[in-house]
Design a protein around this motif. Structure first.
Motif, short mmCIF file in Angstrom:
data_model
loop_
_atom_site.label_atom_id
_atom_site.label_comp_id
_atom_site.label_asym_id
_atom_site.label_seq_id
_atom_site.Cartn_x
_atom_site.Cartn_y
_atom_site.Cartn_z
N GLU A 1 6.16 -5.99 3.73
CA GLU A 1 4.83 -6.41 4.20
C GLU A 1 4.03 -5.22 4.73
O GLU A 1 2.82 -5.14 4.54
N THR B 1 2.70 -3.30 1.81
CA THR B 1 1.58 -4.05 1.21
C THR B 1 0.31 -3.86 2.01
O THR B 1 -0.77 -3.62 1.44
N GLN B 2 0.40 -3.98 3.32
CA GLN B 2 -0.77 -3.78 4.17
C GLN B 2 -1.27 -2.34 4.12
O GLN B 2 -2.48 -2.09 4.11
#
Length: 321
Positions: free
Chosen positions: A70, A73-74
């Motif tokens: 995550e 991805t960010q």
């Protein structure tokens, strides 16, 4: 594709790989820090239920592998997360402080090069003379200095004992126009001087050694035989080749400046990215720590990339390496 373009592409790919490695190492190392990150978000006396809710809201209750994916991805979307303590986007916090760090590191590097070249040339052209020995002693002494030690010493002598310079911050309150620039310059002197004193010696000694070797090469001997003045032999012919190793050293010194900025900014309460790291460690503010480390790593990688390209321009043989 030309050799020059292939050279730049290889360096870019190497830089991207290094950046990914920095992201990965930073992410997992910070999770090994002792302490409860939930304490950085709320009061230590909170209930276990509230603690669990906070960890879930910030995604800290998930497996590390999920958190890592995550985060990548960010990061790909330009999102560095939200500060636990300040509840603000990390990118906004760091961009507010980044100009101060760039000013400090850039000033220290510029002063080092501006002083290092003439000192290195003076030592090389007077090898084994009195001036050369004095410069070597000064260079070795500078290399043995420790940033916090010299920082505290300068702070006490010039800031506390004689009161000649500010002892903290980056600018006085309620100053504008030329007065603001003067205040910034005054606050910059001691942090900049601390970094310059520590790194100048290695630059001067490296340039001295390489320039002595260059002055003994056949092309310099031939230039002298043709009647070229010694000053022109030094500055026009030998210095260009002698600058090749020191160009690489400049890139390495930028990495030192980045690391030294954390200590220097902490000593002088200088509001840069390094100071953010110092503050975030005690608060277990993972997003700020990650963002600050990545921003500094990115600066070092870009500096080394530019150094490699500059080296290739100075020595075309490097482009085929």
């Amino acid at each position: 594709m030309s050799a020059g373009i292939r050279f730049v592409v290889r360096r870019l790919l190497r830089g991207l790989l290094t950046m990914w490695f920095a992201v990965t190492v930073t992410f997992f190392l910070l999770r090994l820090l002792p302490g409860d990150p939930a304490l950085a978000i709320a009061d230590p006396g909170m209930t276990e239920e509230l603690r669990a809710d906070l960890l879930r809201d910030y995604g800290l209750d998930r497996p590390l592998g999920v958190q890592y994916w995550e985060y990548l991805t960010q990061l790909a979307q330009g999102n560095l997360g939200v500060s636990f303590r300040q509840n603000q986007p990390v990118l906004d916090i760091l961009l507010e402080r980044l100009p101060w760090t760039l000013l400090l590191a850039g000033s220290a590097l510029a002063v080092t090069v501006a002083l290092g070249i003439p000192l290195g040339v003076a030592a090389a052209t007077r090898a084994k003379g009195t001036l050369d020995r004095l410069i070597q002693v000064g260079g070795i002494t500078g290399q043995s200095l420790f940033v916090p030690s010299i920082g505290v010493f300068l702070l006490y002598v010039f800031g506390v004992q004689f009161g000649l310079l500010p002892i903290g911050g980056a600018i006085d309150d309620d100053v504008y126009g030329l007065a603001a620039w003067a205040s910034i310059a005054q606050h910059l002197v001691l942090p900049c001087l601390s970094l310059v004193l520590v790194q100048l010696g290695s630059y001067v000694l490296t340039l001295r050694s390489t320039l002595i070797d260059a002055l003994g090469e056949d092309y310099c001997t031939l230039a002298r035989a043709k009647g070229v003045p010694e000053r022109r032999v030094v500055w026009r012919h030998a210095l260009r080749n002698a600058l090749l190793p020191t160009t690489t050293l400049v890139g390495l010194q930028l990495g030192f400046l980045v690391g030294g900025a954390v200590l220097t900014e902490s000593i002088y309460a200088y509001p840069g990215v390094g100071r953010s790291i110092f503050e975030a460690v005690g608060q277990l503010d993972f997003p700020v720590l990650q963002g600050a480390f990545l921003m500094l790593a990115f600066a070092v990688i870009v500096a080394n990339l530019l150094t490699d390209i500059a080296y290739g321009l100075l020595d075309p043989r490097v482009r085929t390496a």
